[in-house]
Design a protein around this motif. Structure first.
Motif, mmCIF file in Angstrom:
data_model
loop_
_atom_site.group_PDB
_atom_site.id
_atom_site.type_symbol
_atom_site.label_atom_id
_atom_site.label_comp_id
_atom_site.label_asym_id
_atom_site.label_seq_id
_atom_site.Cartn_x
_atom_site.Cartn_y
_atom_site.Cartn_z
ATOM 1 N N ASN A 114 0.850 -1.170 0.000
ATOM 2 C CA ASN A 114 0.000 0.000 0.000
ATOM 3 C C ASN A 114 0.896 1.234 0.000
ATOM 4 O O ASN A 114 2.070 1.156 0.401
ATOM 5 C CB ASN A 114 -0.919 0.010 1.236
ATOM 6 N N PRO A 115 0.395 2.382 -0.459
ATOM 7 C CA PRO A 115 1.230 3.587 -0.468
ATOM 8 C C PRO A 115 1.839 3.842 0.912
ATOM 9 O O PRO A 115 1.152 3.814 1.933
ATOM 10 C CB PRO A 115 0.244 4.689 -0.858
ATOM 11 N N ASP A 117 4.106 1.895 2.393
ATOM 12 C CA ASP A 117 4.756 0.692 2.902
ATOM 13 C C ASP A 117 6.194 0.623 2.405
ATOM 14 O O ASP A 117 6.517 1.099 1.313
ATOM 15 C CB ASP A 117 4.006 -0.565 2.453
ATOM 16 N N GLY A 138 5.265 2.700 -2.950
ATOM 17 C CA GLY A 138 5.961 2.268 -1.746
ATOM 18 C C GLY A 138 7.191 3.094 -1.453
ATOM 19 O O GLY A 138 7.666 3.872 -2.287
ATOM 20 N N ARG A 167 6.845 -4.525 4.140
ATOM 21 C CA ARG A 167 5.952 -5.584 3.668
ATOM 22 C C ARG A 167 6.653 -6.584 2.755
ATOM 23 O O ARG A 167 6.132 -7.655 2.495
ATOM 24 C CB ARG A 167 4.757 -4.965 2.931
#
Length: 388
Positions: A114-115, A117, A138, A167
């Motif tokens: 997700n933006p 991460d 990211g 992540r």
């Protein structure tokens, strides 16, 4: 005309700079000896080409190729992997065909991040690993690779706030560009670390076959994660089978990760022409003697190139794997890799890759690709000597 702001970061890179330098050198009458690109100059095996030729005569191969049409390829991949590494693989849920492994490594961040991460990436490392994370919104945390650590990352140096948002981690050994190899114990440590912090472990494995007699066969990440709990691994036919232009690769790993990547792939593309997959099946199931010959060719080139560099006083370590030589720049070029490479190309026509193009920790090095015959490599070193 207005374009997306994300293009601003992608608009310039050192490889584009080198491309312009080669074009200018060519325009100035220099004969180019290109050692900058890791694109094999060796041909695919005849039985591989024959399988593709036979496919061309079958009109049933001409249409779109959806996932279930890749089943024969996935079965061949699973059998090859199980025979090679001794780990069973389900071709239905744990294998995905790719249009080159770079498609997979570049698209996987869209499935995992997700933006905001973090992705933990090798520095220096392969540029598409960075590009895919950037396009996914990211953040990138570069794990510095240093000679004193055998070009392996030090996991303990990763800050806790970064780990809390991390992540995915991307590894790749044998390593481009440093040529470093990693033992199974290192991968076991990486698996334990990523399992502890709930991080997906990604291993890009294009040089699984390109290793020399001085080292043990490179391990697969799944030998350290035998239950495929957190890992995915990418393979390509570009290096072992000299099929770079055919754009054929595959991923093996955790079924949920494979499914997530497949969801991204479904939006972006179908698959390549079925005849190419048939050629890849022939490569996996046929004699592996051509792979042995390819490795022997790169070993011969490596030895000739290293000997030539040493003869001019440029002392570099002998790589144990890959098709590259990673060389620390001599004074006064120790922190000017782009300037060295551009000036070398303009002055001599010899093109090599600046280490800074692979990441901040690559500054002070250059990468030579062994994609010319030994005689040409020796001429290149003579030209380099005159430049130095």
């Amino acid at each position: 005309m207005l374009f997306a702001k994300r293009l601003e970061t992608l608009s310039t890179n050192v490889f584009a700079v080198m491309d312009r330098a080669k074009a200018q050198a060519r325009a100035n009458g220099k004969e180019i000896i290109d050692l900058s690109l890791g694109s094999s100059d060796l041909p695919p095996s005849r039985h591989v080409i024959a399988a593709i030729e036979q496919s061309l005569q079958d009109s049933k191969t001409y249409g779109y190729l959806l996932y279930h049409g890749t089943q024969a390829f996935r079965v061949a991949v699973a059998q090859w992997y199980s025979n090679r590494f001794g780990i069973p693989v389900d071709p239905e849920t744990e294998v995905l065909s790719l249009i080159g492994s770079q498609e997979g490594t570049a698209h996987l961040p869209l499935a995992l991040l997700n933006p905001g991460d973090f992705a933990l990436l090798l520095d220096p490392g392969y540029p598409s690993h960075y590009g895919g994370v950037y396009l996914a919104g990211g953040q990138m945390y570069p794990m510095p690779l240093a000679a004193e650590n055998d070009f392996l990352p030090v996991f303990e140096d990763i800050p806790s706030p970064v780990l809390a948002q991390a992540r995915m981690m991307v590894l790749s050994y044998p390593h481009n560009p440093t040529t470093a190899t990693a033992p199974l114990t290192f991968f076991e440590k990486a698996v334990a670390f990523c399992r502890k912090h709930q991080i997906v472990l990604v291993h890009d494995f294009p040089y699984c076959d390109i290793y020399f007699q001085e080292t043990a066969p490179p391990p697969s990440i799944l030998q350290a994660d035998t239950t495929k709990e957190i890992s995915i691994e990418f393979f390509t036919f570009s290096k072992s089978y000299n099929m770079g232009g055919f754009r054929i690769g595959f991923a093996i790993g955790n079924a949920e990760i494979i499914k997530a990547l497949q969801q991204i792939k479904t939006v972006v593309d179908f698959n390549q022409y079925l005849g190419i997959l048939n050629g890849a099946i022939a490569a996996l199931q046929g004699t592996q003697e051509p792979v042995i010959q390819t490795v022997a060719t790169f070993k011969k080139r490596r030895d000739a190139f290293i000997e030539a560099l040493h003869s001019i006083g440029w002392q570099v370590p002998t790589p144990k794997a890959t098709m590259y030589v990673w060389a620390k720049l001599p004074p006064p070029w120790t922190d000017k890799s782009v300037e060295f490479c551009t000036q070398l190309a303009l002055a001599t026509g010899v093109a090599v890759s600046p280490g800074s193009g692979f990441g901040k920790s690559g500054e002070g090095y250059v990468r030579f690709a062994l994609v010319q015959e030994p005689e040409v490599l020796k001429i290149a070193v003579e030209k380099i000597a005159s430049f130095l």
